[in-house]
Design an enzyme around this catalytic site. Structure first.
Site, PDB file in Angstrom:
ATOM      1  N   HIS A   5       0.978  -1.048   0.022  1.00  0.00           N
ATOM      2  CA  HIS A   5       0.011   0.054   0.003  1.00  0.00           C
ATOM      3  C   HIS A   5       1.051   1.120  -0.105  1.00  0.00           C
ATOM      4  O   HIS A   5       2.091   1.152   0.084  1.00  0.00           O
ATOM      5  CB  HIS A   5      -1.093  -0.168   1.199  1.00  0.00           C
ATOM      6  CG  HIS A   5      -0.194   0.003   2.667  1.00  0.00           C
ATOM      7  ND1 HIS A   5       0.587  -0.778   3.229  1.00  0.00           N
ATOM      8  CD2 HIS A   5      -0.311   1.083   3.556  1.00  0.00           C
ATOM      9  CE1 HIS A   5       0.838  -0.531   4.358  1.00  0.00           C
ATOM     10  NE2 HIS A   5       0.350   0.721   4.345  1.00  0.00           N
ATOM     11  N   HIS A  26       1.171   3.825   1.959  1.00  0.00           N
ATOM     12  CA  HIS A  26       1.818   4.785   3.039  1.00  0.00           C
ATOM     13  C   HIS A  26       3.182   5.112   2.867  1.00  0.00           C
ATOM     14  O   HIS A  26       3.700   3.891   2.643  1.00  0.00           O
ATOM     15  CB  HIS A  26       1.127   4.121   4.504  1.00  0.00           C
ATOM     16  CG  HIS A  26      -0.296   4.539   4.876  1.00  0.00           C
ATOM     17  ND1 HIS A  26      -0.987   3.797   5.472  1.00  0.00           N
ATOM     18  CD2 HIS A  26      -1.190   5.549   4.407  1.00  0.00           C
ATOM     19  CE1 HIS A  26      -2.290   4.255   5.709  1.00  0.00           C
ATOM     20  NE2 HIS A  26      -2.215   5.580   5.074  1.00  0.00           N
ATOM     21  N   ASP A  83       5.687   4.628   4.939  1.00  0.00           N
ATOM     22  CA  ASP A  83       6.525   4.040   5.804  1.00  0.00           C
ATOM     23  C   ASP A  83       6.691   2.711   4.934  1.00  0.00           C
ATOM     24  O   ASP A  83       7.552   1.813   5.272  1.00  0.00           O
ATOM     25  CB  ASP A  83       6.125   3.769   7.165  1.00  0.00           C
ATOM     26  CG  ASP A  83       4.684   3.097   7.322  1.00  0.00           C
ATOM     27  OD1 ASP A  83       3.967   3.559   6.450  1.00  0.00           O
ATOM     28  OD2 ASP A  83       4.648   2.139   8.328  1.00  0.00           O
ATOM     29  N   HIS A  84       6.041   2.440   3.751  1.00  0.00           N
ATOM     30  CA  HIS A  84       6.264   1.366   2.989  1.00  0.00           C
ATOM     31  C   HIS A  84       6.597   1.683   1.488  1.00  0.00           C
ATOM     32  O   HIS A  84       7.051   0.923   0.809  1.00  0.00           O
ATOM     33  CB  HIS A  84       4.865   0.734   2.770  1.00  0.00           C
ATOM     34  CG  HIS A  84       4.586   0.007   4.104  1.00  0.00           C
ATOM     35  ND1 HIS A  84       4.415  -1.161   4.435  1.00  0.00           N
ATOM     36  CD2 HIS A  84       3.715   0.747   5.046  1.00  0.00           C
ATOM     37  CE1 HIS A  84       4.081  -1.545   5.650  1.00  0.00           C
ATOM     38  NE2 HIS A  84       3.502  -0.381   6.046  1.00  0.00           N
ATOM     39  N   HIS A 121      -7.433  -1.453   5.211  1.00  0.00           N
ATOM     40  CA  HIS A 121      -6.629  -0.609   5.673  1.00  0.00           C
ATOM     41  C   HIS A 121      -6.695   0.988   5.757  1.00  0.00           C
ATOM     42  O   HIS A 121      -5.697   1.901   5.783  1.00  0.00           O
ATOM     43  CB  HIS A 121      -5.080  -0.806   5.608  1.00  0.00           C
ATOM     44  CG  HIS A 121      -4.099  -0.177   6.381  1.00  0.00           C
ATOM     45  ND1 HIS A 121      -3.980  -0.106   7.534  1.00  0.00           N
ATOM     46  CD2 HIS A 121      -2.949   0.650   6.032  1.00  0.00           C
ATOM     47  CE1 HIS A 121      -2.957   0.681   8.197  1.00  0.00           C
ATOM     48  NE2 HIS A 121      -2.302   1.046   7.171  1.00  0.00           N
ATOM     49  N   ASP A 173      -0.589  -3.816   5.694  1.00  0.00           N
ATOM     50  CA  ASP A 173      -0.892  -3.305   7.107  1.00  0.00           C
ATOM     51  C   ASP A 173      -2.710  -3.430   6.989  1.00  0.00           C
ATOM     52  O   ASP A 173      -3.282  -3.352   5.663  1.00  0.00           O
ATOM     53  CB  ASP A 173      -0.797  -1.846   7.076  1.00  0.00           C
ATOM     54  CG  ASP A 173       0.506  -1.365   7.581  1.00  0.00           C
ATOM     55  OD1 ASP A 173       1.350  -2.395   7.622  1.00  0.00           O
ATOM     56  OD2 ASP A 173       0.762  -0.217   7.604  1.00  0.00           O
ATOM     57  N   HIS A 232       6.342  -5.349  11.716  1.00  0.00           N
ATOM     58  CA  HIS A 232       5.818  -4.083  11.743  1.00  0.00           C
ATOM     59  C   HIS A 232       5.309  -3.680  13.143  1.00  0.00           C
ATOM     60  O   HIS A 232       4.023  -3.676  13.299  1.00  0.00           O
ATOM     61  CB  HIS A 232       4.111  -4.011  10.896  1.00  0.00           C
ATOM     62  CG  HIS A 232       3.958  -2.598  10.328  1.00  0.00           C
ATOM     63  ND1 HIS A 232       2.826  -2.039  11.249  1.00  0.00           N
ATOM     64  CD2 HIS A 232       3.924  -1.742   9.438  1.00  0.00           C
ATOM     65  CE1 HIS A 232       2.498  -0.991  10.507  1.00  0.00           C
ATOM     66  NE2 HIS A 232       3.428  -0.651   9.408  1.00  0.00           N
TER      67      HIS A 232
END
Length: 308
Positions: free
Chosen positions: A63, A65, A67-68, A140, A211, A269
């Site tokens: 996804h 976001h 942090d990914h 998510h 997530d 995570h």
């Protein structure tokens, strides 16, 4: 086949954990590495491993976001300087192509290799004669996927000793028999290759989740898998918090692992509130439900063996 955890933290880097990225090394299978997510500083983490960026063949983004994905433009840029020339395929939700190409346009980045983008949707996103990769959409807040890597079953070994015992000497005929073909020997005997091949070897099956809060899709992702890599952002006493923020607790995913009969569960995570020994709380809670659970740390490596 080996899992290498490059980043195991949630949200932002901490002293003990970088943000999410997982490598699946397939050096014996295809001389390549597949990457799952690419958080900030992933290329720095790679410097501490044997992974070669030019051998990264595919990148699967769960996804969008930060942090990914915030490490993606830097890694892709450096791959050019490190001798990467072969096609690289990026799988991810709608928007991942725009994000990468906008970063390159603004920074004036030029690559010496082509990138092919595949917009992820549920179902098969890749298949060849070795592997099938299937995507399962999770829950998510923004679109998020888990990926199932399914290695196709390998053909059984040719029973060489039995062939020798009946007077069939090594040679080109072995190749045809190994392929399951029917051959006629010089002495007139007819042999069916299928009669001399042992049982096939079951392929390995790994699921890696993005997530997500726990839903029926979590079970669907784990179903039929040997190994499950899943977020475990919070402990059991944060169940309401986990739900509100679209995340999973250690006990929730342990229950999924138990109900689906997988072989091994890897928790990743991890929230920064569980620093150091505090993360053992997550592990202990999960193991009360599913014993074959491991909490992973940055740079942990795990061989994925076949179930013979």
């Amino acid at each position: 086949m080996k899992l290498v955890f490059l980043g195991t933290g949630a949200g932002m880097p901490s002293k003990g954990r970088n943000v999410t990225s997982i490598a699946l090394q397939l050096l014996e299978e295809r001389g390549a590495t597949w990457l799952f997510d690419c958080g900030e500083a992933t290329q720095h983490q790679i410097l501490h491993t044997s992974i070669r960026p030019r051998r990264i063949e595919k990148i699967f983004i769960t996804h969008c976001h930060g942090d990914h994905i915030f490490g993606l433009p830097g890694l892709l840029s450096s791959r050019t300087f490190l001798g990467g020339e072969d096609l690289l395929t990026i799988y991810g939700p709608k928007g991942i192509k725009e994000y990468v190409e906008t970063s390159f346009k603004i920074s004036g980045t030029y690559l010496k290799y082509p990138i092919h983008y595949v917009e992820t949707s549920e179902g098969i996103v890749f298949e060849d004669d070795q592997f099938i990769v299937q995507a399962v959409e999770l829950e998510h807040g923004i679109q998020s996927f888990g990926y199932q890597m399914i290695e196709k079953d390998l053909p059984g070994e040719l029973n060489v000793e039995e062939l020798k015992n009946i007077g069939v000497k090594p040679g080109p005929v072995y190749k045809f028999l190994k392929e399951g073909k029917t051959v006629t020997l010089e002495d007139g005997r007819i042999l069916n290759g299928k009669d001399f091949i042992g049982p096939s070897k079951k392929g390995r099956r790994i699921a890696i989740a993005g997530d997500t809060r726990i839903t029926d899709k979590s079970n669907l992702l784990a179903r039929g898998m040997d190994v499950l890599v899943h977020e475990s952002t919070f402990a059991d006493d944060e169940t309401t918090h986990a739900y509100d923020y679209f995340h999973t607790t250690s006990t929730q995913i342990a229950n999924v692992a138990k109900s689906e009969g997988i072989k091994t569960l890897y928790l990743t995570h991890i929230s920064a509130r569980y620093q150091g020994e505090a993360s053992k709380k997550l592990l202990d809670e999960a193991r009360e439900i599913f014993d074959h659970t491991y909490i992973v740390n940055d740079f942990d490596e795990y061989e994925i063996t076949r179930n013979d």
